[in-house]
Design a protein around this motif. Structure first.
Motif, PDB file in Angstrom:
ATOM      1  N   ASP A   8      -7.761   6.290  13.281  1.00 26.24           N
ATOM      2  CA  ASP A   8      -9.149   6.790  13.785  1.00 26.24           C
ATOM      3  C   ASP A   8     -10.251   5.779  13.166  1.00 26.24           C
ATOM      4  O   ASP A   8     -11.383   6.701  13.220  1.00 26.24           O
ATOM      5  N   ARG A   9     -10.133   4.832  12.792  1.00 23.51           N
ATOM      6  CA  ARG A   9     -11.235   3.920  12.310  1.00 23.51           C
ATOM      7  C   ARG A   9     -11.404   2.973  13.423  1.00 23.51           C
ATOM      8  O   ARG A   9     -12.309   1.805  13.054  1.00 23.51           O
ATOM      9  N   LEU A  65       1.619   3.906   9.294  1.00 25.95           N
ATOM     10  CA  LEU A  65       1.105   2.596   9.125  1.00 25.95           C
ATOM     11  C   LEU A  65      -0.454   2.693   9.527  1.00 25.95           C
ATOM     12  O   LEU A  65      -1.176   1.943   9.308  1.00 25.95           O
ATOM     13  N   ALA A  66      -0.909   3.810  10.513  1.00 26.47           N
ATOM     14  CA  ALA A  66      -2.430   3.841  10.705  1.00 26.47           C
ATOM     15  C   ALA A  66      -2.895   4.191   9.366  1.00 26.47           C
ATOM     16  O   ALA A  66      -4.092   3.587   8.884  1.00 26.47           O
ATOM     17  N   ARG A  67      -2.407   4.853   8.530  1.00 26.03           N
ATOM     18  CA  ARG A  67      -2.705   5.478   7.103  1.00 26.03           C
ATOM     19  C   ARG A  67      -2.672   4.036   6.060  1.00 26.03           C
ATOM     20  O   ARG A  67      -3.630   4.018   5.283  1.00 26.03           O
ATOM     21  N   VAL A 102       0.680  -1.201   0.036  1.00 31.02           N
ATOM     22  CA  VAL A 102      -0.120   0.005   0.103  1.00 31.02           C
ATOM     23  C   VAL A 102       0.731   1.187  -0.062  1.00 31.02           C
ATOM     24  O   VAL A 102       1.913   1.177   0.655  1.00 31.02           O
ATOM     25  N   ASP A 103       0.533   2.356  -0.815  1.00 24.33           N
ATOM     26  CA  ASP A 103       1.231   3.589  -0.793  1.00 24.33           C
ATOM     27  C   ASP A 103       1.172   4.205   0.547  1.00 24.33           C
ATOM     28  O   ASP A 103       0.209   4.259   1.116  1.00 24.33           O
ATOM     29  N   SER A 104       2.161   4.964   0.816  1.00 28.72           N
ATOM     30  CA  SER A 104       2.316   5.847   2.106  1.00 28.72           C
ATOM     31  C   SER A 104       3.082   6.819   1.523  1.00 28.72           C
ATOM     32  O   SER A 104       3.761   7.189   0.676  1.00 28.72           O
TER      33      SER A 104
END
Length: 274
Positions: free
Chosen positions: A113-114, A81-83, A8-10
């Motif tokens: 935040d999920r 990592l949260a994103r 996944v992109d970050s």
């Protein structure tokens, strides 16, 4: 059940992860420095029948791209990592980790935040000032490097010393993973040593399971973590010299899954310490 890999992109490039399972609660796992999600390879299939589990490579380790430079802190790693976790679709997740991964999991409780249903922590680095200074100064010496292979002998000696009684398979994992990131193996370590998890752990509202090996290097910090956390329970896996996810994957997965399926109920049980 088959384990799948993905990216996944970050903001720091691509984050690599391993995942298994299609239904049930979300579980996110973070490894110790300077290894990778490979350490959870035996655990993921054991969880996959009843949970959706994702084991991340910390940025700079495994197959994840590195931060743009040294010096980032554990909350920075957790933010990235949260994103990544949100981009995968994780929500209302249980986050778990070992050593550096435990510090990241604690900060994920504040960065994600999920929804965070709970934390499963193995080896929380609740150091005194003196201990912190000693680890910062001495734990990550420069890797020797020459055409005779001094770097490989160093890695073998290091893991035989810091992982007492390790198996040949554990030695292979440790040596291969540290060698692939030898030039920056200290980045995550140093971030973890600089990080004080006491206040962020005390501020976690979700239930916490302290799941540790009896003889882990940081096992003496478990009573401190138990006192700090608002809603915590300690399960000790007896006789293990550390690395519960590698030495006793079935026991580790059993306790982790029971907690993830009903974090509140796990804290209502009597006893719990083995």
């Amino acid at each position: 059940m088959r384990t799948r890999g993905g990216y996944v992109d970050s903001e720091w490039g691509q984050v690599h992860f391993r995942t298994a399972g299609d239904t049930g609660p979300w579980i996110g796992l973070f490894h110790e420095s300077p290894l990778s999600s490979q350490v959870y390879e035996q655990v993921l299939p054991l969880l996959a029948g009843q949970a959706r589990v994702v084991a991340f490579d910390t940025p700079g380790y495994g197959a994840s791209d590195a931060p743009p430079r040294a010096g980032f802190e554990i909350p920075d790693y957790a933010r990235v990592l949260a994103r990544a976790a949100a981009a995968i679709g994780m929500e209302n997740a249980v986050f778990g980790g070992v050593h550096t991964g435990a510090s990241i999991a604690i900060e994920m409780a504040h960065a994600f935040d999920r929804g965070v249903a709970g934390l499963v922590l193995s080896g929380v680095a609740l150091f005194s000032d003196e201990e912190r200074a000693r680890y910062i100064a001495a734990w990550t010496p420069e890797v020797p490097f020459d055409a005779e292979g001094a770097q490989f002998a160093w890695a073998v000696e290091r893991y035989r010393r810091i992982w007492p009684g390790l198996s040949p398979q554990m030695l292979q994992v440790g040596v291969v993973e540290v060698m692939r990131v030898a030039a920056r193996y200290d980045w995550g370590y140093q971030a973890a040593f600089r990080h004080d998890p006491a206040a962020p752990l005390a501020a976690v509202a979700a239930p916490v399971l302290l799941l540790d090996a009896e003889l882990d290097l940081l096992a003496d910090k478990d009573p401190v973590a138990l006192a700090l956390a608002r809603d915590a329970r300690l399960v000790t896996l007896p006789g293990l010299r550390g690395q519960p996810h590698l030495r006793a994957p079935h026991d580790y997965a059993r306790e982790l899954l029971a907690f993830a399926l009903d974090p509140g109920a796990a804290h209502d049980t009597d006893g719990g310490d083995a």
